[in-house]
Enzyme design. Structure first.
Site, mmCIF file in Angstrom:
data_model
loop_
_atom_site.group_PDB
_atom_site.id
_atom_site.type_symbol
_atom_site.label_atom_id
_atom_site.label_comp_id
_atom_site.label_asym_id
_atom_site.label_seq_id
_atom_site.Cartn_x
_atom_site.Cartn_y
_atom_site.Cartn_z
ATOM 1 N N GLY A 177 -9.230 -3.458 3.646
ATOM 2 C CA GLY A 177 -8.381 -3.556 4.614
ATOM 3 C C GLY A 177 -8.152 -2.357 5.547
ATOM 4 O O GLY A 177 -9.062 -1.786 5.511
ATOM 5 N N THR A 203 1.054 -1.359 -0.019
ATOM 6 C CA THR A 203 0.124 0.114 0.186
ATOM 7 C C THR A 203 0.887 1.260 -0.073
ATOM 8 O O THR A 203 1.777 1.373 0.676
ATOM 9 C CB THR A 203 -0.699 0.289 1.046
ATOM 10 O OG1 THR A 203 -1.519 -1.099 1.286
ATOM 11 C CG2 THR A 203 -1.694 1.341 1.504
HETATM 12 N N1 GLY Z 1 -2.730 -3.010 3.953
HETATM 13 C C1 GLY Z 1 -3.449 -3.095 2.905
HETATM 14 C C2 GLY Z 1 -4.423 -4.044 3.081
HETATM 15 O O1 GLY Z 1 -4.372 -4.798 3.795
HETATM 16 O O2 GLY Z 1 -5.397 -4.064 2.253
#
Ligand code: GLY
Length: 320
Positions: free
Chosen positions: A181, A151
């Site tokens: 998420g 991300t």
């Molecule tokens: N950190 C991004 C996700 O788990 O969607």
């Protein structure tokens, strides 16, 4: 003082542009949106925006957020399909009095109504990744989520002392349709307060959300901690807590900046990189390393590492 910090090497081009804007007096809102959009638009980054990897039904569903640390306005989208720049939609939502967090069809209707650019976000390259993963896992019959979670998460400070935070992601490769998420969830994927500072996360959303780790870092900074100390304390303690309670902890990497432009980063994985630029520091990519005692330290990425990074990202993909 101004500055911007972001998860992963992939943010470098975006924060370089934002750095120029900040130098010329742009707002933290405009600078961070520009920086995140640069990542969303680059098709070779396979976990953000165009070129992001799809869910188990081969659809690209995107999550994004934008927060203004001065007004505490925040806007978020979850599981949005077929729009080019989810971060811009999130920013627009942050200005609404209510309905700040929209998901799926509701988010798409809003984006359409407000004239945001429609785009099929599934690239040929992402289709090959999908196909190859199906081939690799057909023997096990079950499709397992991809273990990388790259991300993009950023925190930005402008010359006026206003701060913002923003995130954008395609989430887990092979996720269930509708899975969201940490990235659009306030306090988990991001948090910013211009009176203190901000933090943002990348990693396994399911675990980052268990600890509201971005908020925890801002809280520690509010208690007087330097961003580096705050990141290390929050990540180390929550990683240990998860391991105690659940015998394992997912990937978790956090970046932070305070309202003086001081910054920090902590991770529980090998191979994490981040990019930072401030009034006192040209845009720089750091690699996070660990010494023999497990103590974290940073190394500026070498030219060889940088060249190899782009080569790997853009290398031709072979369909299995
Ligand atoms: N950190 C991004 C996700 O788990 O969607």
């Amino acid at each position: 003082m101004y500055g911007i910090i972001a998860t992963w090497r992939m943010a470098l081009e975006g924060i370089t542009e934002a750095d120029k804007m900040l130098k010329e007096g742009s707002s933290a809102g405009d600078a961070i949106e520009t920086a995140v959009k640069a990542v969303e638009d680059f098709e070779y980054y396979k976990s953000v925006g165009y070129g992001g990897l799809p869910n188990e039904e081969m659809e690209v569903e995107l999550d994004a957020a934008f927060m203004d640390g001065t007004t505490l306005d925040l806007g978020c989208v979850g599981g949005i399909k077929d729009f080019a720049n989810p971060v811009s939609i999130a920013r627009k939502l942050s200005k609404e009095p209510v309905n700040n967090f929209l998901v799926g069809a509701g988010a798409e209707k809003y984006a359409h109504r407000h004239g945001f650019e429609r785009k099929n976000m599934l690239t040929e390259r992402a289709k090959i990744h999908y196909h190859n993963r199906v081939v690799e896992t057909s023997a096990n019959t079950e499709l397992k989520p991809y273990s990388g979670h790259d991300t993009v998460g950023m925190v930005c400070l402008d010359c006026e002392g206003n701060m913002t935070s923003a995130t954008s992601t395609s989430g887990l490769f092979m996720k269930h349709p509708g899975r969201v998420g940490d990235s659009p969830v306030s306090g988990s994927g991001f948090y910013v307060d211009s009176n203190v500072g901000g933090a943002s996360a990348t990693g396994l959303g399911e675990d980052v959300m268990k600890g509201c780790v971005s908020y925890e870092i801002v809280r520690l900074m509010k208690d007087g901690m330097h961003p580096q100390q705050a990141c290390e304390k929050a990540v180390k303690e929550f990683d240990a807590d998860l391991k105690r309670r659940r015998n394992k902890a997912g990937d978790m990497s956090l970046i932070a900046m305070n309202n003086k432009g001081e910054w920090g980063c902590a991770t529980n994985i090998e191979g994490f990189s981040f990019a930072v630029a401030t009034e006192n520091e040209d845009p720089t990519v750091y690699l996070v390393k660990f010494d023999e005692d497990g103590k974290q330290y940073f190394e500026v990425a070498s030219k060889e590492w940088m060249d190899n990074y782009m080569k790997t990202r853009t290398a031709p993909l072979v369909r299995k």
